[in-house]
Design a protein around this motif. Structure first.
Motif, PDB file in Angstrom:
ATOM      1  N   LEU A  32       0.846  -1.189   0.000  1.00 26.54           N
ATOM      2  CA  LEU A  32       0.000   0.000   0.000  1.00 26.54           C
ATOM      3  C   LEU A  32       0.880   1.237   0.000  1.00 26.54           C
ATOM      4  O   LEU A  32       1.704   1.430   0.874  1.00 26.54           O
ATOM      5  CB  LEU A  32      -0.906   0.025   1.236  1.00 26.54           C
ATOM      6  CG  LEU A  32      -1.764   1.276   1.366  1.00 26.54           C
ATOM      7  CD1 LEU A  32      -2.849   1.282   0.306  1.00 26.54           C
ATOM      8  CD2 LEU A  32      -2.369   1.365   2.744  1.00 26.54           C
ATOM      9  N   VAL A  33       0.718   2.091  -0.988  1.00 18.80           N
ATOM     10  CA  VAL A  33       1.503   3.318  -1.078  1.00 18.80           C
ATOM     11  C   VAL A  33       0.553   4.502  -1.058  1.00 18.80           C
ATOM     12  O   VAL A  33      -0.215   4.704  -2.001  1.00 18.80           O
ATOM     13  CB  VAL A  33       2.347   3.359  -2.366  1.00 18.80           C
ATOM     14  CG1 VAL A  33       3.123   4.659  -2.455  1.00 18.80           C
ATOM     15  CG2 VAL A  33       3.279   2.161  -2.415  1.00 18.80           C
ATOM     16  N   GLY A 345      11.631  13.118  -3.457  1.00 19.23           N
ATOM     17  CA  GLY A 345      12.705  12.201  -3.807  1.00 19.23           C
ATOM     18  C   GLY A 345      13.729  12.724  -4.774  1.00 19.23           C
ATOM     19  O   GLY A 345      14.692  12.017  -5.091  1.00 19.23           O
ATOM     20  N   THR A 346      13.555  13.959  -5.251  1.00 17.19           N
ATOM     21  CA  THR A 346      14.467  14.531  -6.242  1.00 17.19           C
ATOM     22  C   THR A 346      14.990  15.870  -5.749  1.00 17.19           C
ATOM     23  O   THR A 346      14.255  16.646  -5.136  1.00 17.19           O
ATOM     24  CB  THR A 346      13.758  14.715  -7.593  1.00 17.19           C
ATOM     25  OG1 THR A 346      13.352  13.441  -8.082  1.00 17.19           O
ATOM     26  CG2 THR A 346      14.671  15.363  -8.621  1.00 17.19           C
ATOM     27  N   LEU A 347      16.253  16.139  -6.007  1.00 15.90           N
ATOM     28  CA  LEU A 347      16.847  17.435  -5.673  1.00 15.90           C
ATOM     29  C   LEU A 347      17.754  17.865  -6.810  1.00 15.90           C
ATOM     30  O   LEU A 347      18.629  17.101  -7.238  1.00 15.90           O
ATOM     31  CB  LEU A 347      17.643  17.359  -4.369  1.00 15.90           C
ATOM     32  CG  LEU A 347      18.284  18.673  -3.903  1.00 15.90           C
ATOM     33  CD1 LEU A 347      17.217  19.713  -3.574  1.00 15.90           C
ATOM     34  CD2 LEU A 347      19.188  18.453  -2.697  1.00 15.90           C
ATOM     35  N   GLU A 348      17.522  19.056  -7.299  1.00 16.06           N
ATOM     36  CA  GLU A 348      18.340  19.640  -8.376  1.00 16.06           C
ATOM     37  C   GLU A 348      18.475  18.691  -9.561  1.00 16.06           C
ATOM     38  O   GLU A 348      19.546  18.520 -10.142  1.00 16.06           O
ATOM     39  CB  GLU A 348      19.721  20.040  -7.831  1.00 16.06           C
ATOM     40  CG  GLU A 348      19.630  21.127  -6.764  1.00 16.06           C
ATOM     41  CD  GLU A 348      20.949  21.401  -6.067  1.00 16.06           C
ATOM     42  OE1 GLU A 348      21.918  20.638  -6.272  1.00 16.06           O
ATOM     43  OE2 GLU A 348      21.012  22.374  -5.298  1.00 16.06           O
ATOM     44  N   ALA A 353      15.031   8.841  -4.849  1.00 24.23           N
ATOM     45  CA  ALA A 353      13.987   7.860  -4.607  1.00 24.23           C
ATOM     46  C   ALA A 353      12.748   8.239  -5.397  1.00 24.23           C
ATOM     47  O   ALA A 353      12.576   9.393  -5.800  1.00 24.23           O
ATOM     48  CB  ALA A 353      13.647   7.786  -3.117  1.00 24.23           C
ATOM     49  N   ARG A 354      11.868   7.263  -5.625  1.00 24.23           N
ATOM     50  CA  ARG A 354      10.620   7.535  -6.328  1.00 24.23           C
ATOM     51  C   ARG A 354       9.664   8.309  -5.416  1.00 24.23           C
ATOM     52  O   ARG A 354       9.713   8.148  -4.192  1.00 24.23           O
ATOM     53  CB  ARG A 354       9.966   6.230  -6.764  1.00 24.23           C
ATOM     54  CG  ARG A 354      10.808   5.400  -7.716  1.00 24.23           C
ATOM     55  CD  ARG A 354      10.142   4.066  -7.984  1.00 24.23           C
ATOM     56  NE  ARG A 354      11.041   3.154  -8.679  1.00 24.23           N
ATOM     57  CZ  ARG A 354      11.099   1.846  -8.477  1.00 24.23           C
ATOM     58  NH1 ARG A 354      10.274   1.288  -7.581  1.00 24.23           N
ATOM     59  NH2 ARG A 354      11.942   1.098  -9.143  1.00 24.23           N
ATOM     60  N   PRO A 355       8.787   9.107  -5.982  1.00 23.64           N
ATOM     61  CA  PRO A 355       7.830   9.850  -5.161  1.00 23.64           C
ATOM     62  C   PRO A 355       7.002   8.959  -4.250  1.00 23.64           C
ATOM     63  O   PRO A 355       6.740   9.309  -3.099  1.00 23.64           O
ATOM     64  CB  PRO A 355       6.946  10.571  -6.200  1.00 23.64           C
ATOM     65  CG  PRO A 355       7.817  10.701  -7.406  1.00 23.64           C
ATOM     66  CD  PRO A 355       8.676   9.478  -7.419  1.00 23.64           C
ATOM     67  N   GLU A 356       6.589   7.777  -4.741  1.00 26.71           N
ATOM     68  CA  GLU A 356       5.776   6.893  -3.906  1.00 26.71           C
ATOM     69  C   GLU A 356       6.578   6.325  -2.733  1.00 26.71           C
ATOM     70  O   GLU A 356       6.021   6.023  -1.672  1.00 26.71           O
ATOM     71  CB  GLU A 356       5.171   5.764  -4.748  1.00 26.71           C
ATOM     72  CG  GLU A 356       6.157   4.903  -5.501  1.00 26.71           C
ATOM     73  CD  GLU A 356       6.422   5.382  -6.922  1.00 26.71           C
ATOM     74  OE1 GLU A 356       6.767   4.528  -7.765  1.00 26.71           O
ATOM     75  OE2 GLU A 356       6.280   6.601  -7.189  1.00 26.71           O
ATOM     76  N   THR A 357       7.893   6.184  -2.900  1.00 26.30           N
ATOM     77  CA  THR A 357       8.739   5.725  -1.800  1.00 26.30           C
ATOM     78  C   THR A 357       8.788   6.777  -0.697  1.00 26.30           C
ATOM     79  O   THR A 357       8.675   6.458   0.495  1.00 26.30           O
ATOM     80  CB  THR A 357      10.161   5.426  -2.308  1.00 26.30           C
ATOM     81  OG1 THR A 357      10.101   4.395  -3.304  1.00 26.30           O
ATOM     82  CG2 THR A 357      11.078   4.978  -1.176  1.00 26.30           C
ATOM     83  N   ILE A 358       8.936   8.038  -1.086  1.00 20.75           N
ATOM     84  CA  ILE A 358       8.970   9.124  -0.113  1.00 20.75           C
ATOM     85  C   ILE A 358       7.616   9.264   0.570  1.00 20.75           C
ATOM     86  O   ILE A 358       7.526   9.469   1.792  1.00 20.75           O
ATOM     87  CB  ILE A 358       9.369  10.445  -0.793  1.00 20.75           C
ATOM     88  CG1 ILE A 358      10.765  10.317  -1.429  1.00 20.75           C
ATOM     89  CG2 ILE A 358       9.337  11.598   0.203  1.00 20.75           C
ATOM     90  CD1 ILE A 358      11.875   9.967  -0.472  1.00 20.75           C
TER      91      ILE A 358
END
Length: 462
Positions: A32-33, A345-348, A353-358
């Motif tokens: 479940l995400v 999950g992304t910087l610059e 990491a994937r958005p769903e992981t975060i």
């Protein structure tokens, strides 16, 4: 989002917040995400020239608070990092990293012991392995360390070692959310505390004297540490109670085993390197000792140095990397970590990491029926009025705070030497405060910061 909103969010971040309340229960399935909260409509920030103003001009009440703390001898120095969206982070600083005329000024790149603010980093590493399919959220710990297959649970934790067989296995979810039934030397009492001390279940460093004693009995590797933990009874049935613990330290051993590389190297490779966190250390290099703050303890109102930066015990390698309290970091680096979480999950342009992981990491991962009521600042915890749950390695707001700030989904934790960190993904804002003194509740820094930021907020509302 306006700077008024930003100031409101930061003010409430400083307060932290938690309460016992009826809470929506998480689904137990590891697949479940949850969806991240939808960003709120934003209005443009002030024009770029204004954003280039120094932080003390944009946040004068916060600057005055920090200056006052230093002037009144409450701490030698303090650094705050305040960010909104992808605009430049505002760094507010005061004082020096130690007492003495030759101490460097505190700034965005000074180094501080973050203690339990290590836990979100360890949790992030675990989430990456869940993303990779090498760990499952509801996988038994015994799959990695078979010694945990037959655990026992104390019947009177504070007074006796009498125990009964555990009915449920310890799951990875339990390690990440402090629901495994494991103890912690900073809060455990009675005979079990004696056993933790006797067997060296002491994954942390304070000063050279206590470290020398701990090394005599502490296991020599993360794997040996985990296996020794498995010989001790639990304070509660796994999955039934939130209790602050060594769960993230045991998680470090799982990360090491599941990834096939040393735990610290995995964190360095998958988190620090891509985020360009170049001032985050498990062992502070001798060349960087001049940036390391001195740690202090208060005896009454007298501030006493317990670990001088230039001769710190953190300049020597630890017995093994401590996933619960093992990092020294700069405010700039911790802000970069929070910025990545804020942006899913992304910087610059670099995806860690994937958005769903975060989103999963910062959701309420407590087992069904378990609540989180908050704990005191001495353990890095938070207290307040907004109902909270617990994600992977940090607390999570289950509802908006007063006036909508902080937003539902705000995630963060603190450290035993006074450090503070929160990120509000709904409002795309974040805060980090770095100090090094114990006990952290000696001064009401969170509450005072809330009032200062509220005053700064009011300026932008006029």
């Amino acid at each position: 989002m306006t700077l008024r909103m930003f100031g409101s969010a930061l003010a409430l971040f400083a307060l932290g917040g938690s309460a016992l309340a009826q809470q929506p229960q998480p689904q137990p399935q590891s697949r479940l995400v949850p969806q991240p909260p939808a960003p709120r409509p934003a209005t443009p920030l002030p024009a770029a020239p204004r954003m280039r103003m120094p932080a003390n001009a944009l946040l004068p009440a916060t600057q005055a608070l920090f200056d006052g703390y230093v002037r009144d001898g409450k701490m030698p120095g303090i650094v705050g990092a305040f960010g909104v969206g992808d605009f430049p982070t505002l760094f507010v600083t005061a004082g020096h990293i130690a007492d003495g005329a030759d101490a460097a000024r505190a700034d965005a790149d000074s180094l501080w012991r973050v203690y339990s603010m290590t836990k979100p980093l360890t949790a992030m590493a675990a989430m990456l392995l869940i993303q990779d399919g090498k760990i499952r959220l509801d996988q038994p710990l015994s799959d990695f360390f078979p010694a945990f297959k037959t655990m026992r649970v104390l019947t009177s934790p504070d007074t006796s070692l009498a125990s009964v067989p555990a009915r449920h296995p310890i799951l990875i979810r339990n390690l990440l959310t402090h629901t495994a039934g494991l103890g912690y030397s900073i809060i455990t009492k009675g005979p079990l505390l004696h056993e933790y001390e006797r067997l060296g279940i002491l994954p942390g460093v304070i000063d050279a004297k206590s470290e020398a004693q701990a090394r005599l009995v502490r296991p020599k590797t993360l794997a040996a540490f985990a296996n020794r933990v498995a010989t001790l009874p639990l304070i509660a049935e796994p999955g039934t109670k939130w209790s602050y613990s060594i769960g993230l330290d045991v998680m470090g051993a799982v990360i090491e085993k599941a990834s096939g590389m040393p735990f610290d190297r995995f964190v360095n490779t998958r988190i620090f390197a891509p985020l360009k966190m170049t001032s985050s250390y498990w062992t502070v290099p001798a060349s960087e000792a001049g940036r390391l703050a001195t740690d202090y303890a208060f005896v009454g109102d007298t501030r006493v140095p317990i670990d001088a930066g230039r001769t710190s015990v953190w300049l020597s390698p630890p017995t093994f990397p401590y996933g619960g309290a093992g990092l020294v970091m700069s405010a700039r680096d911790y802000d970069r970590f929070l910025h990545m979480l804020q942006d899913g999950g992304t910087l610059e342009g670099v995806q860690v990491a994937r958005p769903e992981t975060i989103a999963l990491m910062m959701s309420n991962l407590l087992p069904a029926g378990v609540t989180f009521g908050g704990i005191g600042g001495g353990t890095g915890g938070t207290q307040g009025a907004t109902p909270m749950g617990f994600g992977a390695g940090g607390s999570v707001f289950l509802a908006d705070g007063p006036g909508g700030f902080p937003g539902k989904g705000t995630y963060g934790w603190g450290g035993a030497a006074g450090t503070i960190a929160f990120v509000d993904p709904a409002h795309r804002s974040r805060t980090t405060v770095m100090v090094n003194y114990m006990p952290p509740e000696k001064w009401p820094l969170r509450a005072d910061l809330a009032h200062a930021l509220a005053a700064d907020t009011a300026r932008f509302g006029r």
